[in-house]
Design a protein around this motif. Sequence first.
Motif, PDB file in Angstrom:
ATOM      1  N   PHE A 257      34.931  21.400  57.602  1.00  0.00           N
ATOM      2  CA  PHE A 257      34.242  20.293  57.586  1.00  0.00           C
ATOM      3  C   PHE A 257      33.159  20.468  56.323  1.00  0.00           C
ATOM      4  N   ALA A 258      33.115  21.365  55.635  1.00  0.00           N
ATOM      5  CA  ALA A 258      32.129  21.740  54.448  1.00  0.00           C
ATOM      6  C   ALA A 258      32.215  20.435  53.854  1.00  0.00           C
ATOM      7  N   ASP A 259      31.189  19.983  53.186  1.00  0.00           N
ATOM      8  CA  ASP A 259      30.584  18.554  52.522  1.00  0.00           C
ATOM      9  C   ASP A 259      31.282  19.103  51.032  1.00  0.00           C
ATOM     10  N   PRO A 260      32.463  18.431  50.572  1.00  0.00           N
ATOM     11  CA  PRO A 260      32.931  18.679  49.042  1.00  0.00           C
ATOM     12  C   PRO A 260      32.326  18.496  48.251  1.00  0.00           C
ATOM     13  N   THR A 261      31.193  17.555  48.361  1.00  0.00           N
ATOM     14  CA  THR A 261      30.191  17.367  47.160  1.00  0.00           C
ATOM     15  C   THR A 261      29.218  18.170  47.038  1.00  0.00           C
ATOM     16  N   GLU A 262      29.205  19.182  47.972  1.00  0.00           N
ATOM     17  CA  GLU A 262      28.137  20.450  47.493  1.00  0.00           C
ATOM     18  C   GLU A 262      28.828  21.504  47.069  1.00  0.00           C
ATOM     19  N   HIS A 263      28.976  21.223  45.584  1.00  0.00           N
ATOM     20  CA  HIS A 263      30.286  22.146  44.838  1.00  0.00           C
ATOM     21  C   HIS A 263      29.771  23.485  44.923  1.00  0.00           C
ATOM     22  N   GLN A 264      28.507  23.771  44.312  1.00  0.00           N
ATOM     23  CA  GLN A 264      28.200  25.283  44.177  1.00  0.00           C
ATOM     24  C   GLN A 264      28.067  26.064  45.574  1.00  0.00           C
ATOM     25  N   ALA A 265      27.618  25.214  46.519  1.00  0.00           N
ATOM     26  CA  ALA A 265      27.372  25.948  47.796  1.00  0.00           C
ATOM     27  C   ALA A 265      28.799  26.187  48.701  1.00  0.00           C
ATOM     28  N   SER A 266      29.522  25.398  48.248  1.00  0.00           N
ATOM     29  CA  SER A 266      31.079  25.282  49.055  1.00  0.00           C
ATOM     30  C   SER A 266      32.206  25.931  48.238  1.00  0.00           C
ATOM     31  N   LEU A 267      31.721  26.405  47.004  1.00  0.00           N
ATOM     32  CA  LEU A 267      32.837  27.207  46.331  1.00  0.00           C
ATOM     33  C   LEU A 267      33.175  28.455  46.969  1.00  0.00           C
ATOM     34  N   ARG A 268      34.519  28.742  46.932  1.00  0.00           N
ATOM     35  CA  ARG A 268      34.959  29.958  47.454  1.00  0.00           C
ATOM     36  C   ARG A 268      35.503  31.077  46.478  1.00  0.00           C
ATOM     37  N   PRO A 269      35.438  32.264  46.300  1.00  0.00           N
ATOM     38  CA  PRO A 269      36.085  32.924  45.321  1.00  0.00           C
ATOM     39  C   PRO A 269      37.431  32.853  45.259  1.00  0.00           C
ATOM     40  N   VAL A 270      38.128  33.168  44.189  1.00  0.00           N
ATOM     41  CA  VAL A 270      39.732  33.209  43.730  1.00  0.00           C
ATOM     42  C   VAL A 270      39.890  34.699  43.235  1.00  0.00           C
ATOM     43  N   LEU A 271      40.836  35.388  43.398  1.00  0.00           N
ATOM     44  CA  LEU A 271      40.930  36.468  42.936  1.00  0.00           C
ATOM     45  C   LEU A 271      42.112  36.149  41.932  1.00  0.00           C
ATOM     46  N   LEU A 272      41.836  36.606  40.594  1.00  0.00           N
ATOM     47  CA  LEU A 272      42.703  36.435  39.615  1.00  0.00           C
ATOM     48  C   LEU A 272      43.078  37.753  39.137  1.00  0.00           C
ATOM     49  N   VAL A 273      44.507  38.221  39.166  1.00  0.00           N
ATOM     50  CA  VAL A 273      44.730  39.515  38.922  1.00  0.00           C
ATOM     51  C   VAL A 273      45.813  39.493  37.675  1.00  0.00           C
ATOM     52  N   LEU A 274      45.266  40.410  36.876  1.00  0.00           N
ATOM     53  CA  LEU A 274      45.839  40.473  35.520  1.00  0.00           C
ATOM     54  C   LEU A 274      46.816  41.784  35.582  1.00  0.00           C
ATOM     55  N   ASN A 275      48.165  41.463  35.951  1.00  0.00           N
ATOM     56  CA  ASN A 275      49.135  42.493  35.836  1.00  0.00           C
ATOM     57  C   ASN A 275      49.633  43.080  34.830  1.00  0.00           C
ATOM     58  N   ASP A 276      49.544  44.355  34.522  1.00  0.00           N
ATOM     59  CA  ASP A 276      49.986  44.886  33.180  1.00  0.00           C
ATOM     60  C   ASP A 276      50.740  46.116  33.554  1.00  0.00           C
ATOM     61  N   MET A 277      52.104  46.063  32.718  1.00  0.00           N
ATOM     62  CA  MET A 277      53.197  47.062  33.168  1.00  0.00           C
ATOM     63  C   MET A 277      52.654  48.218  32.676  1.00  0.00           C
ATOM     64  N   GLY A 278      51.687  48.523  32.140  1.00  0.00           N
ATOM     65  CA  GLY A 278      50.937  49.666  31.912  1.00  0.00           C
ATOM     66  C   GLY A 278      50.127  50.562  32.869  1.00  0.00           C
ATOM     67  N   ASP A 279      49.906  49.897  33.772  1.00  0.00           N
ATOM     68  CA  ASP A 279      49.123  50.568  34.747  1.00  0.00           C
ATOM     69  C   ASP A 279      49.439  51.654  35.366  1.00  0.00           C
ATOM     70  N   SER A 280      48.713  52.520  35.672  1.00  0.00           N
ATOM     71  CA  SER A 280      49.124  53.693  36.314  1.00  0.00           C
ATOM     72  C   SER A 280      49.293  53.676  37.679  1.00  0.00           C
ATOM     73  N   PRO A 281      49.905  54.813  38.450  1.00  0.00           N
ATOM     74  CA  PRO A 281      49.913  54.675  39.939  1.00  0.00           C
ATOM     75  C   PRO A 281      48.725  54.130  40.668  1.00  0.00           C
ATOM     76  N   GLU A 282      47.777  55.008  40.214  1.00  0.00           N
ATOM     77  CA  GLU A 282      46.491  54.784  40.885  1.00  0.00           C
ATOM     78  C   GLU A 282      45.976  53.296  40.734  1.00  0.00           C
ATOM     79  N   MET A 283      46.132  52.558  39.750  1.00  0.00           N
ATOM     80  CA  MET A 283      45.754  51.335  39.463  1.00  0.00           C
ATOM     81  C   MET A 283      46.894  50.425  40.356  1.00  0.00           C
ATOM     82  N   ALA A 284      47.878  50.856  40.556  1.00  0.00           N
ATOM     83  CA  ALA A 284      48.967  50.193  41.720  1.00  0.00           C
ATOM     84  C   ALA A 284      48.245  50.078  43.027  1.00  0.00           C
ATOM     85  N   VAL A 285      47.800  51.304  43.355  1.00  0.00           N
ATOM     86  CA  VAL A 285      47.184  51.218  44.738  1.00  0.00           C
ATOM     87  C   VAL A 285      45.890  50.552  44.693  1.00  0.00           C
ATOM     88  N   GLU A 286      45.057  50.695  43.790  1.00  0.00           N
ATOM     89  CA  GLU A 286      43.713  49.677  43.534  1.00  0.00           C
ATOM     90  C   GLU A 286      44.204  48.196  43.735  1.00  0.00           C
TER      91      GLU A 286
END
Length: 343
Positions: A257-286
């Motif tokens: 029911f959030a007001d779509p006109t209140e952009h800054q207040a209603s914005l939700r985070p989006v996770l953008l993951v940059l997958n690199d084949m050079g990641d270590s096993p530790e990075m894979a767990v992370e």
Amino acid sequence: MNDFDDAALDDPQILAEADDSLRFLAGAGARIRLEAQILGKPDFEAGRRPRGVIIVGQEARLVRAVLEPCCPVPFVAWPFAGLPAWVGALDLVVVLASRDGSDAALVSATYEAARRGAALLVATPEDSPVWAAAEGTSTLRVPTATGDPLAAAIALMSVLHEVELGPDVVPSDTAEVADMVAEESSPYRDLSTNAAKDLALGLADALPLVWGGSVLAARASRRVAEALRRATGLAALAVGSEELLPVIEATGPRDPFADPTEHQASLRPVLLVLNDMGDSPEMAVERQTLLETAQAHDVRICALDAGQGSDVDRYVALLQKGLYGAAYLRIGSRRGGTPGQQI
């Protein structure tokens, strides 16, 4: 921020208005090839290995990220004015000049390196102030022509390989990667087959949290976040998982029911993951921890894949995909400017 118009991403007239930005991104491969074609042949004293290497200028941290793991001598990216006091005749100073080679701090650093008798490797336009400052018997000057710091850095890294200070960097291969991303992200491909347009749609009306596990993916994530901030005028965060997890965990349930006109207040985070084949096993767990936490808190996940190739190839793939996504995000939000040219 205006409402995101996904129809704009396939509108020929709107895309034509953004032609300069998209054309610049599409020309990345050509610029990489051009810089490689005008390379000089390294002529440092045969067998000479410096005590240390210090690099200054644009993309210095990128060059360090690629070379530091395999460089046989200490390698330092110096972000401050002047040079460290320890730099002398036994060291190599690498200068990546600005687009016109007129940056006063780089001119001063180049003069200082020459005065101290250090070997110099300078990438700059011919007849620039930095070019003139690099006069000396222990200087190799690499002329640049495109004004693209990334293309110049790739050419410079191939020279550093020739003097046995870095890994094998093949500019033609990296240019092919850039061309492939340009083809996949072409404005002539509609939203259903264009990953960059789909990324823009996924990031629309959101606060991007950008994460890259490897050193190079993390570097690309910061560049992509810069472009996203310019594209939207909103925050975009590119940091390690320890900083991102609290933001994700603090995200509350979606409010239908959030007001779509209140952009800054209603914005939700989006996770953008940059997958690199050079990641270590530790990075894979992370990465897995980040993904599971995002899913648990109903945070949308987008991903960019680096594919195969060298470290530099994978970096360019991630960077260009992210920049194309930012360009289409700007187009869909109907903001002016050319984010790609400012990277």
